[in-house]
Design an enzyme around this catalytic site. Sequence first.
Site, short mmCIF file in Angstrom:
data_model
loop_
_atom_site.label_atom_id
_atom_site.label_comp_id
_atom_site.label_asym_id
_atom_site.label_seq_id
_atom_site.Cartn_x
_atom_site.Cartn_y
_atom_site.Cartn_z
N ASP A 168 12.00 -1.03 26.72
CA ASP A 168 11.00 -0.58 25.66
C ASP A 168 11.69 0.81 25.14
OD1 ASP A 168 8.32 1.61 25.57
OD2 ASP A 168 8.34 -0.33 24.53
N ASP A 173 9.16 -6.97 30.53
CA ASP A 173 9.22 -5.77 29.61
C ASP A 173 9.52 -4.55 30.66
OD1 ASP A 173 7.58 -5.11 26.58
OD2 ASP A 173 8.65 -3.91 27.58
N HIS A 203 4.22 -7.46 18.96
CA HIS A 203 2.88 -6.80 19.34
C HIS A 203 2.57 -5.52 18.58
CE1 HIS A 203 5.68 -4.85 21.92
NE2 HIS A 203 4.82 -3.90 22.23
N ASP A 204 3.50 -4.99 17.98
CA ASP A 204 3.48 -3.59 17.26
C ASP A 204 3.48 -3.98 15.73
OD1 ASP A 204 5.68 -2.04 19.41
OD2 ASP A 204 3.43 -2.15 19.41
N GLU A 234 14.87 -2.37 22.83
CA GLU A 234 14.12 -2.00 21.54
C GLU A 234 14.88 -0.73 20.93
OE1 GLU A 234 9.62 -0.80 19.93
OE2 GLU A 234 10.35 -0.20 22.04
O1 TEU Z 1 7.15 0.63 20.62
C1 TEU Z 1 7.79 1.77 20.08
C2 TEU Z 1 7.61 2.31 18.85
O2 TEU Z 1 8.10 3.21 18.44
C3 TEU Z 1 6.24 1.67 18.35
O3 TEU Z 1 5.20 1.92 18.95
C4 TEU Z 1 6.12 2.43 16.95
O4 TEU Z 1 5.79 3.75 17.17
C5 TEU Z 1 5.36 2.03 16.11
O5 TEU Z 1 4.30 1.13 16.43
C6 TEU Z 1 5.96 0.88 15.32
O6 TEU Z 1 5.13 0.31 14.01
C7 TEU Z 1 7.32 0.40 21.94
C8 TEU Z 1 6.32 -0.59 22.32
O7 TEU Z 1 6.65 -1.73 21.68
C9 TEU Z 1 4.76 -0.19 21.80
O8 TEU Z 1 3.80 -1.09 22.08
C10 TEU Z 1 4.70 1.16 22.60
O9 TEU Z 1 3.30 1.66 22.19
C11 TEU Z 1 5.74 2.13 22.90
O10 TEU Z 1 6.92 1.48 22.67
C12 TEU Z 1 5.48 3.20 23.66
O11 TEU Z 1 5.85 2.53 25.06
#
Ligand code: TEU
Length: 540
Positions: A200, A98, A316-317, A242
Site C-alpha cells: 500500500d 495487502d 477497490h479505490d 502501489e
Molecule cells: O490508496 C492510496 C491512495 O492514494 C488512494 O486512496 C487515493 O487517495 C485515491 O483514492 C485514489 O483514487 C491506498 C489504498 O488502496 C486505499 O484503499 C487506502 O485508503 C489508502 O491507500 C490508505 O491506506
Amino acid sequence: MEKKWWQEVVVYQIYPRSFKDSNGDGIGDIQGMTEKLDYLEKLGIGAIWLSPVYKSPNDDNGYDISDYEAIMTEFGTMEDMEAFLSEANKQNIKVVMDLVVNHTSDEHRWFIEAKKGKNNPYRDYYVWADPSDDGGVPNDLRSAFSGTAWEFDEASGQYYLHLFSKKQPDLNWQNKEMRQSVYDMMNFWIDKGIGGFRMDVIDLVGKVPLEGITNNGPQLHEFLQEMNQETFGKHDLLTVGETWGATPEIAKLYSNPTRNELSMVFQFEHIGLDQQPGKEKWDLRPVNLAELKRVLAKWQTELGNEGWNSLFWNNHDLPRMISRWGNDREYRVESAKMLAILLHMMKGTPYIYQGEEIGMTNTPISDISEAKDIETINMYTDRLEQGYTKEEIITSINVKGRDNARRPLAWNASGNGGFTTGSPWIALNENYKEINVEAALNDPDSIFYTYQKLVQLRKEKPIMVWGDFELIDTVDNVFSYYREYKGERWLVVTNFSNEEQPFSSEDEIQTVIIQNDKENITGLKEMSLRPWQAFVVKVK
Ligand code: TEU
Ligand code: CA
C-alpha cells in the site's frame, strides 16, 4: 528476463467486506471466501490479492491496522485464515496479502505507546513535529482525505503526521528498529505460506515530511532493497507496489530484477486521464482516447527487459471502468468484453477486480448519507465549505467515488444477491438481479467466459506473456496493436466507441484467437467495426 510464475498468472483482487458473507451479519468474511474458491478456480486465476483482513477499527475499511498479526473480528479468526490459505494452495491459487506499512491505526499498540510521551521507546516509530513559530501546523502537507496532514497531540504539545485519516498516523521509516518490526511481521505471514505482498502506497515510505517530500523520497529504494533482503527476497513471491507517483523510469528502479526490490508496481498514469491536470480526481474532464493509447503504449514499450508491468482497469479505490470509459447501458456486455481483451492481450500481469468478470457497474447515489467511504465523506464536507453545490459534488462522487467499487458481489438473483442472508453493510446495485454470478455462469456468451478464455490463453500462449508490443496507427476511437514473439504475430483490434469505426490492414488472417461477438471475421481490408467490437487474430 528470468521466468517467474507471476509473469504468467492472472491475479484476482478480493475486497473481503463485499465478497461473500457466511454468517448473516451483512459483512463479507473469510469463510465466505473459502466457500467460493471453486468459483475462482473455474475462472482459472493463479493468485488472489486480498485487501486487508487484519484487526482494524475500520476508519478506512481495514487500511488502518491495529494488529498486523490478528484477524479483523468481523472477518473471522486466524484459524479461518489458515484454512483459507491451505484450501487456496490446494487449488494452486496463491494468496497475496495487502501490506499497509506507510501508516498504522491510531489504535495500534505502537501508537498507543508512542502517545505516552516523548521518551517512550515507540515514540520514534511515528513522525512528530513541533508547532511552527505561529503555533500552527508544522507545514502545509495535506491529507489525501482532505484537510491538513498534521494532528495536534495535546499531551506532548507536538503534531503527528497522517497523510491519510487522523486515525492513520504515518510510520517513521527512518527508524531502523521500526523497520525490523515490519520485517518480522512480514516473515510471520511468509511462514504461513502466502504467495506475496501488495504494498500500500509504498512510494511514501521514503518521505521527508519537514522538507515537504512525500513520494519517491531519497532512501525509498534503499529501504525496499533492505526489505527484500530481510523478508521475501529468499522466497519466490509476487510483490507489487502501489505507486501513484511512478513513471516508466521509476518503475524500472522497482522492478528491474538486478536491483532486488519488487516484481512490479501499479502505475496510475492511465487512471488519471479523466481528471483536469494538476487538479483533484473530482475535477472531471472527458477521457481522450488518443492520450490513453499514447500512455498505455508508452508503458508497454519503455520498460523493455528492465522491468515488468501490472495491467488493471479496476480496484477497490476506482470507479468501475465499464461505467467510466465503457458503456454500461446498451453496450454493457460488448464494452466489458472489449476492455478485457484490450487489457489482457498486453504485456504484463493482469489483475481482475471482483465483479469485473461479470460486468458490475457503478452505483450512483442521490444523497451523501448513502456514502460509506471516508475519502468521499470528507471531500463532501470540505467542498461544501468551499462553496460547491451538493449537486456538483454528488456528480463527482457518482463518477469517481470509491464506494462504486465496493458494492457487494451478487452470487444470484435472490434477496441481496445471495451475498448475505442479513442486511448488507452497503446496499447492492439494484441491477444485481441481471448482473450476478449465477446468471453469468448459465450464459455461455457471458463476460465471465471471455475472462476465463483470456486467462486460459495466457497459460497456453507464450506470445501473450513475452511478445513485443507495437501500437498501430488508427483513427482515434480504434485501439489496435501487434504482439510479436519468435516469428508469430497477433493483431489486436478494438473499437472504443458507440459508433461504427473504420479499420483496415493488409495482414491475412490465419486464426481467430478470440472475439467479443459471434460474427464471422473474414478479412481485414476496409472493415467497418461495430460499436465496441473487439477481436484478436493470428496474422503470421
Ligand atoms: O490508496 C492510496 C491512495 O492514494 C488512494 O486512496 C487515493 O487517495 C485515491 O483514492 C485514489 O483514487 C491506498 C489504498 O488502496 C486505499 O484503499 C487506502 O485508503 C489508502 O491507500 C490508505 O491506506
Ligand atoms: Ca459476515
